[in-house]
Design a protein around this motif. Structure first.
Motif, PDB file in Angstrom:
ATOM      1  N   ASP A   1       0.806  -1.221   0.000  1.00 38.75           N
ATOM      2  CA  ASP A   1       0.000   0.000   0.000  1.00 38.75           C
ATOM      3  C   ASP A   1       0.839   1.271   0.000  1.00 38.75           C
ATOM      4  O   ASP A   1       0.364   2.329  -0.406  1.00 38.75           O
ATOM      5  N   SER A   2       2.093   1.174   0.465  1.00 39.38           N
ATOM      6  CA  SER A   2       2.934   2.367   0.541  1.00 39.38           C
ATOM      7  C   SER A   2       3.778   2.583  -0.714  1.00 39.38           C
ATOM      8  O   SER A   2       4.492   3.576  -0.816  1.00 39.38           O
ATOM      9  N   LEU A   3       3.703   1.669  -1.678  1.00 41.03           N
ATOM     10  CA  LEU A   3       4.555   1.750  -2.864  1.00 41.03           C
ATOM     11  C   LEU A   3       3.950   2.641  -3.941  1.00 41.03           C
ATOM     12  O   LEU A   3       2.741   2.660  -4.145  1.00 41.03           O
ATOM     13  N   ILE A   4       4.826   3.357  -4.628  1.00 40.73           N
ATOM     14  CA  ILE A   4       4.442   4.237  -5.730  1.00 40.73           C
ATOM     15  C   ILE A   4       5.275   3.856  -6.950  1.00 40.73           C
ATOM     16  O   ILE A   4       6.462   3.534  -6.825  1.00 40.73           O
ATOM     17  N   VAL A   5       4.656   3.879  -8.124  1.00 41.93           N
ATOM     18  CA  VAL A   5       5.374   3.576  -9.367  1.00 41.93           C
ATOM     19  C   VAL A   5       6.240   4.784  -9.713  1.00 41.93           C
ATOM     20  O   VAL A   5       5.734   5.835 -10.092  1.00 41.93           O
ATOM     21  N   LYS A   6       7.546   4.629  -9.542  1.00 46.22           N
ATOM     22  CA  LYS A   6       8.460   5.731  -9.840  1.00 46.22           C
ATOM     23  C   LYS A   6       8.652   5.865 -11.348  1.00 46.22           C
ATOM     24  O   LYS A   6       8.486   6.948 -11.907  1.00 46.22           O
ATOM     25  N   THR A   7       9.007   4.764 -11.999  1.00 44.68           N
ATOM     26  CA  THR A   7       9.151   4.780 -13.460  1.00 44.68           C
ATOM     27  C   THR A   7       8.644   3.470 -14.040  1.00 44.68           C
ATOM     28  O   THR A   7       8.739   2.421 -13.413  1.00 44.68           O
ATOM     29  N   ALA A   8       8.108   3.553 -15.224  1.00 44.42           N
ATOM     30  CA  ALA A   8       7.731   2.382 -16.019  1.00 44.42           C
ATOM     31  C   ALA A   8       8.341   2.609 -17.398  1.00 44.42           C
ATOM     32  O   ALA A   8       7.817   3.374 -18.201  1.00 44.42           O
ATOM     33  N   VAL A   9       9.473   1.967 -17.639  1.00 45.53           N
ATOM     34  CA  VAL A   9      10.246   2.213 -18.859  1.00 45.53           C
ATOM     35  C   VAL A   9      10.132   1.015 -19.786  1.00 45.53           C
ATOM     36  O   VAL A   9      10.282  -0.128 -19.359  1.00 45.53           O
ATOM     37  N   ILE A  10       9.861   1.281 -21.034  1.00 49.18           N
ATOM     38  CA  ILE A  10       9.832   0.247 -22.063  1.00 49.18           C
ATOM     39  C   ILE A  10      11.027   0.480 -22.977  1.00 49.18           C
ATOM     40  O   ILE A  10      11.130   1.518 -23.624  1.00 49.18           O
ATOM     41  N   GLU A  11      11.924  -0.489 -22.997  1.00 54.01           N
ATOM     42  CA  GLU A  11      13.143  -0.372 -23.801  1.00 54.01           C
ATOM     43  C   GLU A  11      13.029  -1.264 -25.035  1.00 54.01           C
ATOM     44  O   GLU A  11      12.314  -2.260 -25.020  1.00 54.01           O
ATOM     45  N   ASN A  12      13.752  -0.897 -26.070  1.00 49.08           N
ATOM     46  CA  ASN A  12      13.750  -1.687 -27.297  1.00 49.08           C
ATOM     47  C   ASN A  12      14.510  -2.988 -27.090  1.00 49.08           C
ATOM     48  O   ASN A  12      15.588  -2.996 -26.509  1.00 49.08           O
ATOM     49  N   GLY A  13      13.927  -4.068 -27.574  1.00 52.29           N
ATOM     50  CA  GLY A  13      14.592  -5.362 -27.551  1.00 52.29           C
ATOM     51  C   GLY A  13      15.076  -5.707 -28.951  1.00 52.29           C
ATOM     52  O   GLY A  13      15.034  -4.874 -29.862  1.00 52.29           O
ATOM     53  N   PRO A  14      15.510  -6.942 -29.147  1.00 54.81           N
ATOM     54  CA  PRO A  14      15.945  -7.347 -30.486  1.00 54.81           C
ATOM     55  C   PRO A  14      14.759  -7.454 -31.444  1.00 54.81           C
ATOM     56  O   PRO A  14      13.609  -7.526 -31.027  1.00 54.81           O
ATOM     57  N   VAL A  15      15.069  -7.459 -32.721  1.00 60.05           N
ATOM     58  CA  VAL A  15      14.043  -7.533 -33.761  1.00 60.05           C
ATOM     59  C   VAL A  15      14.250  -8.808 -34.558  1.00 60.05           C
ATOM     60  O   VAL A  15      15.355  -9.091 -35.023  1.00 60.05           O
ATOM     61  N   LEU A  16      13.177  -9.593 -34.698  1.00 62.50           N
ATOM     62  CA  LEU A  16      13.226 -10.780 -35.550  1.00 62.50           C
ATOM     63  C   LEU A  16      12.911 -10.343 -36.976  1.00 62.50           C
ATOM     64  O   LEU A  16      11.872  -9.727 -37.216  1.00 62.50           O
ATOM     65  N   LYS A  17      13.798 -10.656 -37.894  1.00 60.87           N
ATOM     66  CA  LYS A  17      13.585 -10.254 -39.278  1.00 60.87           C
ATOM     67  C   LYS A  17      13.107 -11.467 -40.063  1.00 60.87           C
ATOM     68  O   LYS A  17      13.808 -12.464 -40.177  1.00 60.87           O
ATOM     69  N   ARG A  18      11.897 -11.371 -40.591  1.00 64.77           N
ATOM     70  CA  ARG A  18      11.271 -12.468 -41.312  1.00 64.77           C
ATOM     71  C   ARG A  18      10.773 -11.965 -42.664  1.00 64.77           C
ATOM     72  O   ARG A  18      10.693 -10.753 -42.893  1.00 64.77           O
ATOM     73  N   PHE A  19      10.421 -12.903 -43.544  1.00 65.76           N
ATOM     74  CA  PHE A  19       9.886 -12.554 -44.849  1.00 65.76           C
ATOM     75  C   PHE A  19       8.561 -13.264 -45.058  1.00 65.76           C
ATOM     76  O   PHE A  19       8.370 -14.391 -44.609  1.00 65.76           O
ATOM     77  N   LYS A  20       7.658 -12.574 -45.752  1.00 59.71           N
ATOM     78  CA  LYS A  20       6.358 -13.138 -46.066  1.00 59.71           C
ATOM     79  C   LYS A  20       6.142 -12.971 -47.568  1.00 59.71           C
ATOM     80  O   LYS A  20       6.638 -12.019 -48.163  1.00 59.71           O
ATOM     81  N   ALA A  21       5.395 -13.880 -48.153  1.00 57.95           N
ATOM     82  CA  ALA A  21       5.158 -13.829 -49.593  1.00 57.95           C
ATOM     83  C   ALA A  21       4.432 -12.547 -49.967  1.00 57.95           C
ATOM     84  O   ALA A  21       3.482 -12.141 -49.311  1.00 57.95           O
ATOM     85  N   GLY A  22       4.908 -11.906 -51.025  1.00 55.44           N
ATOM     86  CA  GLY A  22       4.301 -10.670 -51.497  1.00 55.44           C
ATOM     87  C   GLY A  22       3.720 -10.848 -52.887  1.00 55.44           C
ATOM     88  O   GLY A  22       3.645 -11.964 -53.411  1.00 55.44           O
TER      89      GLY A  22
END
Length: 113
Positions: A67-88
């Motif tokens: 009950d005494s806790l406060i959200v100081k920061t909520a940070v979303i950082e970039n992770g790795p990217v999966l590179k895939r191909f789909k039929a065009g």
């Protein structure tokens, strides 16, 4: 005292997650959990899971009250990217970038220890 929780390699775009994460900064932790459970988005479910982990870390490791806790920061950082191909069109390949994110939530009890 500050307590944090980290979720790595969440399979969602960081941009989509930041929209939700920015809304909980500065709120009390139980209030933020309630708020996130009402948001019907996948990003809210992932963030609330990390937030509950941070609250559990504070209660079990540092003997702090939720009950005494406060959200100081909520940070979303970039992770790795999966590179895939789909039929065009006409036999070509269209690139797809499947992004990942790292969620870092820091809670504080307001003291300067």
């Amino acid at each position: 005292m500050e307590v944090q929780a980290l979720t790595r390699y969440a399979r969602m775009s960081p941009k989509k997650m930041r929209e939700v994460a920015n809304t909980i900064t500065g709120r009390k932790a139980p209030e933020a959990v309630e708020y996130l459970t009402l948001i019907p988005r996948k990003s809210a479910r992932l963030i609330v899971k990390t937030l509950k982990s941070a609250i559990a870390n504070a209660e079990n490791n540092n003997n702090l009250s939720a009950d005494s806790l406060i959200v100081k920061t909520a940070v979303i950082e970039n992770g790795p990217v999966l590179k895939r191909f789909k039929a065009g069109a006409r036999g070509s390949a269209m690139p797809r970038r499947k992004k990942m994110a790292h969620i870092r939530i820091v809670l504080t009890d307001g003291s300067n220890n």
